[in-house]
Design a protein around this motif. Sequence first.
Motif, PDB file in Angstrom:
ATOM      1  N   LEU A 109      99.400   7.555  82.558  1.00 34.01           N
ATOM      2  CA  LEU A 109      97.991   7.955  82.471  1.00 34.01           C
ATOM      3  C   LEU A 109      97.296   7.274  81.302  1.00 34.01           C
ATOM      4  O   LEU A 109      96.148   6.835  81.414  1.00 34.01           O
ATOM      5  CB  LEU A 109      97.875   9.472  82.346  1.00 34.01           C
ATOM      6  N   GLY A 110      97.987   7.181  80.173  1.00 31.01           N
ATOM      7  CA  GLY A 110      97.417   6.501  79.017  1.00 31.01           C
ATOM      8  C   GLY A 110      97.166   5.030  79.283  1.00 31.01           C
ATOM      9  O   GLY A 110      96.115   4.488  78.914  1.00 31.01           O
ATOM     10  N   VAL A 111      98.117   4.366  79.927  1.00 25.42           N
ATOM     11  CA  VAL A 111      97.949   2.952  80.271  1.00 25.42           C
ATOM     12  C   VAL A 111      96.769   2.784  81.220  1.00 25.42           C
ATOM     13  O   VAL A 111      95.927   1.892  81.039  1.00 25.42           O
ATOM     14  CB  VAL A 111      99.255   2.389  80.878  1.00 25.42           C
ATOM     15  N   PHE A 112      96.691   3.663  82.240  1.00 26.78           N
ATOM     16  CA  PHE A 112      95.547   3.594  83.159  1.00 26.78           C
ATOM     17  C   PHE A 112      94.241   3.809  82.397  1.00 26.78           C
ATOM     18  O   PHE A 112      93.275   3.059  82.589  1.00 26.78           O
ATOM     19  CB  PHE A 112      95.673   4.632  84.280  1.00 26.78           C
ATOM     20  N   GLY A 113      94.200   4.829  81.554  1.00 31.61           N
ATOM     21  CA  GLY A 113      92.985   5.133  80.803  1.00 31.61           C
ATOM     22  C   GLY A 113      92.557   3.999  79.897  1.00 31.61           C
ATOM     23  O   GLY A 113      91.369   3.758  79.689  1.00 31.61           O
ATOM     24  N   LYS A 114      93.524   3.285  79.358  1.00 27.92           N
ATOM     25  CA  LYS A 114      93.224   2.166  78.462  1.00 27.92           C
ATOM     26  C   LYS A 114      92.791   0.932  79.259  1.00 27.92           C
ATOM     27  O   LYS A 114      91.889   0.214  78.850  1.00 27.92           O
ATOM     28  CB  LYS A 114      94.459   1.856  77.614  1.00 27.92           C
ATOM     29  N   ALA A 115      93.435   0.672  80.405  1.00 31.72           N
ATOM     30  CA  ALA A 115      93.159  -0.535  81.180  1.00 31.72           C
ATOM     31  C   ALA A 115      91.920  -0.396  82.072  1.00 31.72           C
ATOM     32  O   ALA A 115      91.257  -1.383  82.381  1.00 31.72           O
ATOM     33  CB  ALA A 115      94.375  -0.884  82.040  1.00 31.72           C
ATOM     34  N   HIS A 116      91.616   0.832  82.482  1.00 31.93           N
ATOM     35  CA  HIS A 116      90.515   1.089  83.410  1.00 31.93           C
ATOM     36  C   HIS A 116      89.176   0.862  82.719  1.00 31.93           C
ATOM     37  O   HIS A 116      88.978   1.246  81.565  1.00 31.93           O
ATOM     38  CB  HIS A 116      90.625   2.541  83.896  1.00 31.93           C
ATOM     39  N   ASP A 117      88.242   0.234  83.428  1.00 35.83           N
ATOM     40  CA  ASP A 117      86.877   0.084  82.910  1.00 35.83           C
ATOM     41  C   ASP A 117      86.129   1.382  83.195  1.00 35.83           C
ATOM     42  O   ASP A 117      85.883   1.711  84.363  1.00 35.83           O
ATOM     43  CB  ASP A 117      86.160  -1.086  83.587  1.00 35.83           C
ATOM     44  N   PRO A 118      85.759   2.133  82.154  1.00 33.74           N
ATOM     45  CA  PRO A 118      85.080   3.413  82.364  1.00 33.74           C
ATOM     46  C   PRO A 118      83.778   3.250  83.148  1.00 33.74           C
ATOM     47  O   PRO A 118      83.041   2.290  82.957  1.00 33.74           O
ATOM     48  CB  PRO A 118      84.795   3.900  80.943  1.00 33.74           C
ATOM     49  N   THR A 119      83.538   4.204  84.035  1.00 35.37           N
ATOM     50  CA  THR A 119      82.327   4.188  84.842  1.00 35.37           C
ATOM     51  C   THR A 119      81.984   5.618  85.254  1.00 35.37           C
ATOM     52  O   THR A 119      82.863   6.450  85.396  1.00 35.37           O
ATOM     53  CB  THR A 119      82.509   3.318  86.100  1.00 35.37           C
ATOM     54  N   LEU A 120      80.710   5.862  85.428  1.00 35.01           N
ATOM     55  CA  LEU A 120      80.274   7.164  85.931  1.00 35.01           C
ATOM     56  C   LEU A 120      80.277   7.201  87.457  1.00 35.01           C
ATOM     57  O   LEU A 120      80.111   8.260  88.046  1.00 35.01           O
ATOM     58  CB  LEU A 120      78.886   7.514  85.391  1.00 35.01           C
ATOM     59  N   ASP A 121      80.469   6.040  88.101  1.00 29.40           N
ATOM     60  CA  ASP A 121      80.592   6.019  89.564  1.00 29.40           C
ATOM     61  C   ASP A 121      81.808   6.847  89.949  1.00 29.40           C
ATOM     62  O   ASP A 121      82.881   6.720  89.376  1.00 29.40           O
ATOM     63  CB  ASP A 121      80.781   4.587  90.083  1.00 29.40           C
ATOM     64  N   GLY A 122      81.644   7.706  90.941  1.00 32.03           N
ATOM     65  CA  GLY A 122      82.763   8.525  91.386  1.00 32.03           C
ATOM     66  C   GLY A 122      82.946   9.797  90.586  1.00 32.03           C
ATOM     67  O   GLY A 122      83.986  10.441  90.667  1.00 32.03           O
ATOM     68  N   THR A 123      81.935  10.155  89.784  1.00 35.42           N
ATOM     69  CA  THR A 123      81.999  11.392  89.006  1.00 35.42           C
ATOM     70  C   THR A 123      80.871  12.317  89.445  1.00 35.42           C
ATOM     71  O   THR A 123      79.954  11.913  90.151  1.00 35.42           O
ATOM     72  CB  THR A 123      81.876  11.128  87.493  1.00 35.42           C
ATOM     73  N   THR A 124      80.943  13.546  89.012  1.00 35.30           N
ATOM     74  CA  THR A 124      79.895  14.517  89.297  1.00 35.30           C
ATOM     75  C   THR A 124      79.606  15.305  88.031  1.00 35.30           C
ATOM     76  O   THR A 124      80.470  15.451  87.175  1.00 35.30           O
ATOM     77  CB  THR A 124      80.301  15.473  90.430  1.00 35.30           C
TER      78      THR A 124
END
Length: 194
Positions: free
Chosen positions: A27-42
């Motif tokens: 999860l940490g690796v995903f959180g670090k590698a992922h480009d944060p976006t508000l798309d797909g959130t509510t």
Amino acid sequence: MADSTGQKSLAVPLTAFAAGAVVAVLLGVFGKAHDPTLDGTTSLGFDTVIGMKVVLSVGIGVLVVVQLFSALWLYGKLPGRPPRWLGTAHRASGTIALLLAVFVGYHCLWALGLETGHLHNGEKVPLRTVVHGVLGCAVFGAVIVKVVAVRSRRAPGWFLQVAGGLLFTLLVVVVLTSAGWYLSEKGWPDSGGY
């Protein structure tokens, strides 16, 4: 013979802790590698995703406290005989807390990612934010450990208490470093008229 039985029973917690560590790191690796976006959130009607996460995190905090006291009562650590419905209430409050934590955790990792270095303006990420993010990932590893502890019949007696205590502690720190901090700095979030 006693040593092999002890080793066999220790295999369950050791395997659970290893699996939990793998989940937390992934999860940490995903959180670090992922480009944060508000798309797909509510925002669930709140003005911001962060406002929604604060309110749900307060709910998680309340449910975690319910979990602690109901577990203590069920295991005879509080005076009086627990009512028959308490076991069901304990499991239900734990399930709801877990579902809310998954929902909030998804929004944290997806919308914000795991911040550990510098912000876009060059400032260092505050220590509170780093602690929150790292321990937030650890929460889901601890969930794995707790589920194994609840389901295993071959684990030592201390395993469930340690797993539950670890998950409780991590959730409390994560809630305090997010919702607790937000409420003390900014107050209750606006709900967009709801």
